[in-house]
Enzyme design. Structure first.
Site, PDB file in Angstrom:
ATOM      1  N   GLY A 118       5.057  -1.079   2.662  1.00  0.00           N
ATOM      2  CA  GLY A 118       4.249   0.108   2.459  1.00  0.00           C
ATOM      3  C   GLY A 118       5.046   1.395   2.398  1.00  0.00           C
ATOM      4  N   HIS A 144       0.810  -1.214   0.000  1.00  0.00           N
ATOM      5  CA  HIS A 144       0.000   0.000   0.000  1.00  0.00           C
ATOM      6  C   HIS A 144       0.845   1.266   0.000  1.00  0.00           C
ATOM      7  CE1 HIS A 144       0.946   0.675   4.300  1.00  0.00           C
ATOM      8  NE2 HIS A 144       0.930  -0.643   4.372  1.00  0.00           N
ATOM      9  N   ASP A 145       0.352   2.265  -0.722  1.00  0.00           N
ATOM     10  CA  ASP A 145       0.895   3.626  -0.723  1.00  0.00           C
ATOM     11  C   ASP A 145       2.289   3.737  -1.330  1.00  0.00           C
ATOM     12  OD1 ASP A 145      -1.364   4.843   0.905  1.00  0.00           O
ATOM     13  OD2 ASP A 145      -0.605   3.387   2.359  1.00  0.00           O
TER      14      ASP A 145
END
Length: 349
Positions: free
Chosen positions: A165, A147-148
C-alpha cells in the site's frame, strides 16, 4: 460457443471532415455479468464470464478478456491497448484492516494500459484518497498493486511484482520478476529493480537496485541509453554518482554535504538529470519518507594490504578481486597505465 452480442455499426462523418468514420457498438458476450448501473463506452469488448460492477466506468475501446472482473468505484481509460487479461481482478476492496466497510474508495486507470492475466489492483483504503494507474503501463501476469498506490506512465512491471500500500512509482520504471516493494516506498523515474529484490526504502531516480534488502548497485545505464540520454549526459551522471555514493577519503562522510558539493559544482549542476537525481535523493530524507536504499562505498586501495585502514575492520567487507581502476571507476585510470588495484565494497548509509 455462444456468439458475442453486438449492435449494428453506424457510419458517420467526422466534424469538418468528409471522411467516413466507422463507429461500432460494444461487443458483450452473453455469459458476461454487467450491472445495469455500469457505464460502458463505445467499442468495448467484454468476453465470456466477465463481471462489471455497478459503479464501474469503462472507457472507449477497452478489452476485457475471459474471466476478468472489474468492481467498485473504478474508472478505466480509453484506447484499444487498454485491456485486462484472463482472470485479472481490478477494483476490489483493499486488504488494509483499517478499511471501514461501506466507505467509498476509488481506483482510476488511465489510457493504453495492458494489465495481464491474474493481475490484481485494489481500490484506495479511504474515501479521501484513490489508487491511480497512469498511462501506457505494462503490468504483467500475477502482479499485485495494493491500495492507495500511485503509478505514473510508461512503466513495465514483470511477472509477480508486488507493490504494498501507498507505494509511489514515477515514470519509466522497470521491475524484474518477483520483485517486492514495501509500503510507502517511492520508486524514482528510470530506475531498475532486479529480479527477486525486496525493496524496503526509496529508490532514487536513475538507479539500479538488487538484493534482499535491495541495495543501490549503480546507475541504470542501459535504461538511460534506451530512453535517449546522450553519452555526454550519462558521463555527467556518472561523475555525480561517484561524488555522492563513492566518495574519496577526503570527501565528507555526510551524504547531505556530498549532495551540496554536487549542487555547487557548476559543470554538474548544468545537467538537468543530475539536478533531478539530487532532488530525488533529498526528497527521500524528508520526515514522512523512508530514506534511500543502502549503498556501498567503493574504496580504492594499493595492492598491498598494509595500507588497509584499521577502522574498516568493523565493516562487512566483500573483495571484488584484482581489477583495473577503469573496471570499477570509468575514466579514472591514467592513459596507458597497467597498474592493478584491489577494490572492496564497504556497506554504508
Amino acid at each position: 460457443m455462444s456468439a458475442m452480442v453486438t449492435t449494428s455499426e453506424r457510419l458517420t462523418r467526422a466534424p469538418g471532415n468528409d471522411d467516413i468514420v466507422r463507429e461500432t457498438e460494444s461487443m458483450i458476450h452473453p455469459t458476461a455479468v454487467i450491472h445495469s448501473g455500469a457505464v460502458i463506452g463505445q467499442g468495448v469488448l467484454v468476453a465470456a464470464f466477465c463481471t462489471i460492477g455497478s459503479a464501474v466506468k469503462v472507457g472507449d475501446h477497452c478489452q476485457l478478456h475471459p474471466g476478468s472482473h472489474i468492481f467498485g468505484d473504478t474508472e478505466l481509460g480509453n484506447n484499444y491497448k487498454t485491456q485486462f487479461g484472463h482472470h485479472a481482478v481490478v477494483g476490489t476492496k483493499c486488504q488494509d484492516l483499517k478499511y471501514t466497510t461501506g466507505d467509498e474508495c476509488f481506483l482510476h486507470i488511465g489510457d493504453n494500459n495492458d494489465i495481464r492475466e491474474y493481475a490484481s489492483i485494489h481500490r484506495s483504503s479511504k474515501f479521501t484518497d484513490k489508487t491511480v494507474i497512469g498511462n501506457n503501463n505494462l503490468i504483467m501476469g500475477s502482479c499485485h498493486i495494493a491500495h492507495d498506490c500511485k503509478v505514473g506512465n510508461n512503466n513495465i512491471f514483470s511477472n509477480n511484482s508486488l507493490f504494498a500500500g501507498h507505494v509511489e512509482v514515477e515514470d519509466y520504471v522497470r521491475t524484474s520478476g518477483a520483485s517486492v516493494v514495501h509500503q510507502f516506498c517511492h520508486l524514482g523515474s528510470h530506475c531498475f529493480i532486479s529480479g527477486g529484490s525486496v525493496v524496503t526504502q526509496d529508490v532514487p531516480r536513475f538507479m539500479m537496485v538488487s538484493g534482499d534488502r535491495a541495495e543501490i548497485r549503480g546507475l541504470n545505464l542501459e535504461g538511460l541509453r534506451r530512453r535517449g540520454f546522450s553519452s555526454f549526459e550519462i558521463r555527467g551522471m556518472k561523475r555525480a554518482y561517484r561524488k555522492i555514493f563513492m566518495p574519496s577519503e577526503q570527501s565528507s562522510s555526510l551524504i547531505e554535504q556530498r549532495l551540496a558539493e554536487v549542487e555547487q559544482d557548476e559543470e554538474l549542476a548544468a545537467f538537468p538529470a543530475v539536478r533531478s537525481m539530487v532532488k530525488s535523493i533529498r526528497g527521500s530524507f524528508q520526515t514522512d519518507r523512508r530514506g534511500i536504499c543502502h549503498f556501498r562505498n567503493c574504496w580504492l586501495l594499493n595492492e598491498t594490504l598494509s595500507e588497509f585502514p584499521i577502522i574498516f575492520i568493523s565493516y562487512r567487507i566483500r573483495f571484488l578481486g584484482d581489477s583495473t581502476v577503469s573496471d570499477i571507476l570509468p575514466n579514472q585510470e591514467p592513459s596507458g597505465s597497467s597498474n592493478r588495484h584491489i577494490f572492496i565494497w564497504v556497506d554504508s548509509y
